[in-house]
Design a protein around this motif. Structure first.
Motif, PDB file in Angstrom:
ATOM      1  N   THR A  46       0.833  -1.206   0.000  1.00  0.00           N
ATOM      2  CA  THR A  46       0.000   0.000   0.000  1.00  0.00           C
ATOM      3  C   THR A  46       0.866   1.254   0.000  1.00  0.00           C
ATOM      4  N   ASP A  50      -4.899   1.264  -1.695  1.00  0.00           N
ATOM      5  CA  ASP A  50      -5.445   0.095  -1.003  1.00  0.00           C
ATOM      6  C   ASP A  50      -6.497  -0.599  -1.866  1.00  0.00           C
ATOM      7  N   ALA A  51      -7.305   0.186  -2.571  1.00  0.00           N
ATOM      8  CA  ALA A  51      -8.315  -0.392  -3.455  1.00  0.00           C
ATOM      9  C   ALA A  51      -7.672  -1.155  -4.609  1.00  0.00           C
ATOM     10  N   ASN A  81      -5.524  -8.548  -5.489  1.00  0.00           N
ATOM     11  CA  ASN A  81      -5.650  -9.750  -4.663  1.00  0.00           C
ATOM     12  C   ASN A  81      -6.921 -10.526  -4.999  1.00  0.00           C
ATOM     13  N   ALA A  82      -8.003  -9.813  -5.264  1.00  0.00           N
ATOM     14  CA  ALA A  82      -9.268 -10.465  -5.602  1.00  0.00           C
ATOM     15  C   ALA A  82      -9.166 -11.186  -6.943  1.00  0.00           C
ATOM     16  N   LYS A  88      -4.711  -2.543  -4.625  1.00  0.00           N
ATOM     17  CA  LYS A  88      -4.110  -3.749  -4.038  1.00  0.00           C
ATOM     18  C   LYS A  88      -5.183  -4.799  -3.780  1.00  0.00           C
ATOM     19  N   SER A  89      -6.302  -4.387  -3.249  1.00  0.00           N
ATOM     20  CA  SER A  89      -7.395  -5.325  -2.982  1.00  0.00           C
ATOM     21  C   SER A  89      -7.939  -5.927  -4.278  1.00  0.00           C
TER      22      SER A  89
END
Length: 76
Positions: free
Chosen positions: A2, A32-33, A39-40, A35-36
């Motif tokens: 992040t 952060d979004a 990951n998703a 990165k998420s």
């Protein structure tokens, strides 16, 4: 991750955001979004290993690169 992504967002001279957040908070939230989202997509691919890697990469580019590109355009 992040922190590194936040630094990259901070280097973009202009973000066309509708939110009234201070730029530093917006940069961190977007990082952060992103990165998420990565990951998703990785988790989804783990469950769908028959999908070619090139298609997963293209999908990721569509989601993140094209979406973020719209934020970097200055509106008249």
């Amino acid at each position: 991750a992040t922190a590194q992504l936040t630094g990259l967002f901070h280097r973009v001279p202009h973000l066309s955001l509708t939110a009234g957040l201070p730029r530093a908070l917006a940069d961190e939230a977007l990082a952060d979004a992103a990165k998420s989202a990565l990951n998703a997509i990785a988790a989804w691919w783990w469950r769908n290993r028959d999908v070619p890697r090139a298609d997963v990469v293209a999908l990721t580019v569509d989601l993140l690169w094209r979406g973020l590109a719209a934020l970097t355009r200055e509106t008249p």
